[in-house]
Design a protein around this motif. Structure first.
Motif, PDB file in Angstrom:
ATOM      1  N   ALA A  15       5.282  18.541  -3.779  1.00 60.06           N
ATOM      2  CA  ALA A  15       5.079  17.191  -2.691  1.00 60.06           C
ATOM      3  C   ALA A  15       3.207  17.301  -2.943  1.00 60.06           C
ATOM      4  O   ALA A  15       2.190  16.322  -2.406  1.00 60.06           O
ATOM      5  CB  ALA A  15       4.974  18.894  -0.889  1.00 60.06           C
ATOM      6  N   ASN A  16       2.957  17.408  -3.851  1.00 62.30           N
ATOM      7  CA  ASN A  16       1.152  17.868  -4.047  1.00 62.30           C
ATOM      8  C   ASN A  16       1.808  16.621  -5.274  1.00 62.30           C
ATOM      9  O   ASN A  16       0.392  16.313  -6.142  1.00 62.30           O
ATOM     10  CB  ASN A  16       0.450  19.106  -4.623  1.00 62.30           C
ATOM     11  N   HIS A  17       2.062  15.894  -6.057  1.00 69.56           N
ATOM     12  CA  HIS A  17       2.306  15.601  -6.797  1.00 69.56           C
ATOM     13  C   HIS A  17       1.859  13.786  -6.911  1.00 69.56           C
ATOM     14  O   HIS A  17       1.903  13.259  -5.830  1.00 69.56           O
ATOM     15  CB  HIS A  17       4.485  14.838  -7.576  1.00 69.56           C
ATOM     16  N   PRO A  18       0.893  13.164  -7.605  1.00 72.33           N
ATOM     17  CA  PRO A  18       0.386  11.823  -7.188  1.00 72.33           C
ATOM     18  C   PRO A  18       0.616  10.846  -7.333  1.00 72.33           C
ATOM     19  O   PRO A  18       0.493  10.487  -6.344  1.00 72.33           O
ATOM     20  CB  PRO A  18      -0.212  11.950  -9.101  1.00 72.33           C
ATOM     21  N   PHE A  19       2.742  10.952  -7.660  1.00 71.80           N
ATOM     22  CA  PHE A  19       3.334   9.633  -6.756  1.00 71.80           C
ATOM     23  C   PHE A  19       3.121   9.945  -4.745  1.00 71.80           C
ATOM     24  O   PHE A  19       3.376   8.738  -4.609  1.00 71.80           O
ATOM     25  CB  PHE A  19       4.871   9.826  -7.304  1.00 71.80           C
ATOM     26  N   MET A  20       3.443  11.686  -4.663  1.00 69.36           N
ATOM     27  CA  MET A  20       3.478  11.309  -2.881  1.00 69.36           C
ATOM     28  C   MET A  20       2.072  10.647  -2.538  1.00 69.36           C
ATOM     29  O   MET A  20       2.440  10.671  -1.293  1.00 69.36           O
ATOM     30  CB  MET A  20       3.427  13.152  -3.191  1.00 69.36           C
ATOM     31  N   ASP A  21       0.967  10.934  -3.096  1.00 71.71           N
ATOM     32  CA  ASP A  21       0.060  10.178  -2.813  1.00 71.71           C
ATOM     33  C   ASP A  21       0.169   8.868  -2.432  1.00 71.71           C
ATOM     34  O   ASP A  21      -0.515   8.057  -1.284  1.00 71.71           O
ATOM     35  CB  ASP A  21      -1.246  10.502  -3.614  1.00 71.71           C
ATOM     36  N   LYS A  22       0.667   7.806  -2.787  1.00 67.62           N
ATOM     37  CA  LYS A  22       0.519   6.864  -3.023  1.00 67.62           C
ATOM     38  C   LYS A  22       2.154   6.280  -1.911  1.00 67.62           C
ATOM     39  O   LYS A  22       2.300   5.492  -1.477  1.00 67.62           O
ATOM     40  CB  LYS A  22       1.465   6.400  -4.348  1.00 67.62           C
ATOM     41  N   MET A  81       9.675  11.081 -10.887  1.00 66.76           N
ATOM     42  CA  MET A  81       8.477  11.447 -10.067  1.00 66.76           C
ATOM     43  C   MET A  81       7.185  11.359 -11.130  1.00 66.76           C
ATOM     44  O   MET A  81       6.588   9.686 -10.888  1.00 66.76           O
ATOM     45  CB  MET A  81       7.567  12.123  -9.117  1.00 66.76           C
ATOM     46  N   ASP A  82       7.129  11.594 -11.784  1.00 67.51           N
ATOM     47  CA  ASP A  82       5.923  10.761 -13.145  1.00 67.51           C
ATOM     48  C   ASP A  82       6.216   9.135 -14.106  1.00 67.51           C
ATOM     49  O   ASP A  82       5.634   8.409 -13.776  1.00 67.51           O
ATOM     50  CB  ASP A  82       6.179  11.433 -14.375  1.00 67.51           C
ATOM     51  N   ARG A  83       7.789   9.595 -13.909  1.00 67.88           N
ATOM     52  CA  ARG A  83       7.599   7.649 -14.396  1.00 67.88           C
ATOM     53  C   ARG A  83       7.180   6.522 -13.493  1.00 67.88           C
ATOM     54  O   ARG A  83       7.156   5.908 -13.555  1.00 67.88           O
ATOM     55  CB  ARG A  83       8.766   7.758 -14.647  1.00 67.88           C
ATOM     56  N   PHE A  84       7.599   7.441 -11.902  1.00 64.61           N
ATOM     57  CA  PHE A  84       7.409   6.161 -11.022  1.00 64.61           C
ATOM     58  C   PHE A  84       5.425   6.537 -10.815  1.00 64.61           C
ATOM     59  O   PHE A  84       5.588   5.343 -10.648  1.00 64.61           O
ATOM     60  CB  PHE A  84       8.427   6.669  -9.303  1.00 64.61           C
ATOM     61  N   ASP A  85       4.802   7.545 -10.632  1.00 71.62           N
ATOM     62  CA  ASP A  85       4.097   7.189 -10.869  1.00 71.62           C
ATOM     63  C   ASP A  85       3.331   6.077 -11.445  1.00 71.62           C
ATOM     64  O   ASP A  85       1.696   5.577 -11.350  1.00 71.62           O
ATOM     65  CB  ASP A  85       3.497   8.382 -10.736  1.00 71.62           C
ATOM     66  N   GLU A  86       3.662   5.858 -13.279  1.00 68.00           N
ATOM     67  CA  GLU A  86       3.667   5.537 -13.913  1.00 68.00           C
ATOM     68  C   GLU A  86       4.053   3.643 -14.278  1.00 68.00           C
ATOM     69  O   GLU A  86       3.389   2.513 -13.820  1.00 68.00           O
ATOM     70  CB  GLU A  86       3.606   5.490 -15.595  1.00 68.00           C
ATOM     71  N   SER A  87       4.789   3.703 -12.774  1.00 72.91           N
ATOM     72  CA  SER A  87       5.415   2.625 -12.908  1.00 72.91           C
ATOM     73  C   SER A  87       4.591   1.909 -12.072  1.00 72.91           C
ATOM     74  O   SER A  87       4.149   0.435 -11.505  1.00 72.91           O
ATOM     75  CB  SER A  87       6.266   2.162 -12.514  1.00 72.91           C
ATOM     76  N   PHE A  88       4.125   2.145 -10.928  1.00 70.17           N
ATOM     77  CA  PHE A  88       3.621   2.003  -9.665  1.00 70.17           C
ATOM     78  C   PHE A  88       1.814   2.487  -8.578  1.00 70.17           C
ATOM     79  O   PHE A  88       1.939   3.412  -9.240  1.00 70.17           O
ATOM     80  CB  PHE A  88       4.726   2.276  -8.499  1.00 70.17           C
ATOM     81  N   ASP A  89       1.154   1.340  -8.984  1.00 70.34           N
ATOM     82  CA  ASP A  89       0.103   1.458  -8.660  1.00 70.34           C
ATOM     83  C   ASP A  89      -0.168   1.574  -6.953  1.00 70.34           C
ATOM     84  O   ASP A  89      -0.883   2.651  -6.687  1.00 70.34           O
ATOM     85  CB  ASP A  89      -0.897   0.148  -9.077  1.00 70.34           C
ATOM     86  N   GLU A  90       0.527   0.947  -6.563  1.00 71.54           N
ATOM     87  CA  GLU A  90       0.726   0.834  -5.202  1.00 71.54           C
ATOM     88  C   GLU A  90       2.478   0.928  -4.746  1.00 71.54           C
ATOM     89  O   GLU A  90       2.522  -0.057  -5.446  1.00 71.54           O
ATOM     90  CB  GLU A  90      -0.062   0.217  -4.263  1.00 71.54           C
ATOM     91  N   ILE A  91       2.438   1.438  -3.743  1.00 68.62           N
ATOM     92  CA  ILE A  91       3.866   0.986  -2.838  1.00 68.62           C
ATOM     93  C   ILE A  91       4.304   1.580  -1.420  1.00 68.62           C
ATOM     94  O   ILE A  91       3.930   2.581  -1.183  1.00 68.62           O
ATOM     95  CB  ILE A  91       4.846   2.031  -4.569  1.00 68.62           C
ATOM     96  N   LYS A  92       4.767   0.852  -0.909  1.00 68.19           N
ATOM     97  CA  LYS A  92       5.200   0.855   0.814  1.00 68.19           C
ATOM     98  C   LYS A  92       6.639   1.507   0.313  1.00 68.19           C
ATOM     99  O   LYS A  92       7.548   0.636   0.507  1.00 68.19           O
ATOM    100  CB  LYS A  92       4.852   0.395   1.944  1.00 68.19           C
TER     101      LYS A  92
END
Length: 324
Positions: A173-180, A241-252
């Motif tokens: 839940a505290n993964h950087p991708f969740m911040d996006k 989630m690591d891969r998603f975080d690397e792939s998207f600078d921002e996402i909704k």
């Protein structure tokens, strides 16, 4: 379990929070930032008026760190005010300090006169320090402390979790991708934790057992009776989630679709398929979401129902199957 109780000055508490010897991120606690300005101002006002403040409860960890399980909002508010993060409410009434009325309305800490600063820094809170406590002791204390408070089902769900599963949910839940993906409000109300649990439910689904209802009672049943069987799959979810975080600078992504997309990332990693192609599918899905009538039939009323969750699940499973 055993405990000791002592009072600590706010100045010393803030010093220890900044040193990291008081930890405000225990897995059972709500994150900081739950209170609005009025609630924060009321706490500072109460301290100055010498009103009783509820005690803080903390576990003494093996390294001597105090891990707070009740009192995070109070302690973080005190720290943030002393460090000039926010100003007091403009509707505060005057307070008598050393025989003189002080007007604190709208003031940050650095704008207070020395008498008021000293009064705040020297104010004391009672701290209960728990030692020799089991995980059961901690969860039972948490339950009893919050039994009469309006915690949501999402936030109270932690009492059903094993320690191992709580650690997994807290970490993801505290993964950087969740911040996006999460808004501050969703962070506050526990939606981030539920998203991870729901993703784990989909990852755990198989021909014998499907966890495709996100009703409260069904999530609780999964957490209580099944979750620990699938803890080994969390590492692959984290990799996705690591891969998603690397792939998207921002996402909704609509919140109702995040568990299914996290599941898709898990499957692509597990099946050694092209993650880049999945990223393209997710980006296209987000861009064309409003016109996707095939999918949107599953995000109308009752988005947590088995029928609608399964509809969204099958949509993304079909996408995963087409990728190489």
């Amino acid at each position: 379990m055993d405990y000791t109780s002592k009072t600590r000055s706010l100045q010393s508490l803030v010093k220890d929070m900044n040193k990291g010897t008081i930890n405000l991120s225990h897995k059972l606690q709500r994150p900081e930032g739950q209170w609005n300005r009025k609630q924060k101002s009321d706490l500072i006002d109460s301290l100055l008026r010498h009103y009783p403040i509820n005690p803080t409860y903390a576990i003494v960890e093996e390294d001597g760190t105090l891990s707070v399980i009740d009192g995070v909002q109070r302690l973080s508010t005190i720290r943030d005010y002393i460090e000039n993060i926010f100003a007091l409410s403009k509707d505060m009434n005057g307070i008598i300090i050393n025989g003189e009325e002080k007007n604190l309305s709208g003031l940050k800490f650095d704008k207070l006169d020395e008498d008021v600063k000293s009064e705040i820094l020297n104010a004391e809170l009672q701290i209960y320090r728990m030692t020799d406590c089991t995980e059961t002791d901690i969860r039972e204390l948490f339950r009893r402390q919050n039994a009469g408070k309006p915690l949501s089902n999402k936030l109270l769900r932690v009492v059903h979790e094993s320690d191992e599963f709580s650690e997994v949910v807290y970490s993801l839940a505290n993964h950087p991708f969740m911040d996006k993906l999460m808004s501050p409000t969703q962070r506050k109300n526990g939606t981030d934790r539920d998203i991870i649990i729901q993703a784990m439910m989909l990852i755990s689904s198989n021909q014998e057992q499907e966890f495709t209802s996100f009703r409260t009672k069904d999530i609780d049943t999964y957490v209580t009776d099944y979750a620990d069987q699938y803890l080994g799959r969390a590492d692959t979810l984290k990799e996705a989630m690591d891969r998603f975080d690397e792939s998207f600078d921002e996402i909704k992504i609509p919140v109702t679709s995040i568990p299914q997309i996290l599941y898709s990332g898990y499957r692509i990693i597990k099946d050694k398929k092209s993650f880049t192609k999945l990223v393209d599918k997710v980006a296209d899905f987000c861009i064309n979401y409003d016109s996707n009538s095939e999918y949107k039939q599953f995000v109308q009323n009752g988005t947590g129902s088995k029928e609608n969750v399964r509809g969204r699940f099958e949509y993304w499973r079909a996408i995963v199957k087409t990728l190489q």
